[in-house]
Design an enzyme around this catalytic site. Sequence first.
Site: not given
Ligand code: 5RP
Length: 240
Positions: A124, A103
């Site tokens: 990530e 995401g």
């Molecule tokens: C986690 C991230 C996530 O991809 C980002 O925060 C998006 O999260 P969500 O899908 O809950 O909106 O970078 O470190």
Amino acid sequence: MRREKAAILMGFARNDKEKTSMPTQDEMKQATARAALDHVPAGIIGVGTGSTANFFIDALAGIKGRIDGAVASSVATAERLKRHGIPVLDLNEVGEMAVYVDGADEITRHMAMIKGGGGALTREKIVAACARRFVCIADESKLVDVLGKFPLPVEVIPMARSYVARQLVKLGGNPVLRTGFTTDNGNVILDVHGLNILDPVALETEINQLVGVVTVGLFARRSADIFLMGTRDGVQTLTR
Ligand code: 5RP
């Protein structure tokens, strides 16, 4: 009736009560997560972190026989994958992967992203670096013209916290320590407010070079290749 049929075709799971209402944000996240299955090849894939990535892991469980396993971008993701019986592999044993699915907190049409809202930005970025293709899954609220409304996460070695914060102020930001939070790597996060990021590649490079910074949550040098955007009208595919 036509709209109900369209919702089914678009992959939104609706119960009778919800049939006539617009899809919720979670339904849009689920739809994009399911759409990402079409981008999962045989072999090993990288899996991101967050609520949308969680929907993807749940969907992945349904086709787990197709893959050999996954590399996780956080402890939380590894645990969820294991709960679904999906083998979790060590990145050092895997090397390169075809695809990384994750995401984003914000994404532009040029596919530059802010990530790290869940604090997993370093792992990530590492897993994404080892993947030939980055598939971003997010609902339409994440699409922006200019990055920076969402506070930019920066993972920092704890003893460098104040030094790095002073440098980030010089760059025009307002860094705020994420309280009560330690990353999977034992570090802290500064969330930088007030940035209007017109040149994400330049800012990523500049913040990366600050001593004490582990990772900046700008994914511009390695941006997404495909953005599967969950909208009220279904999943749209954006590419670079
Ligand atoms: C986690 C991230 C996530 O991809 C980002 O925060 C998006 O999260 P969500 O899908 O809950 O909106 O970078 O470190």
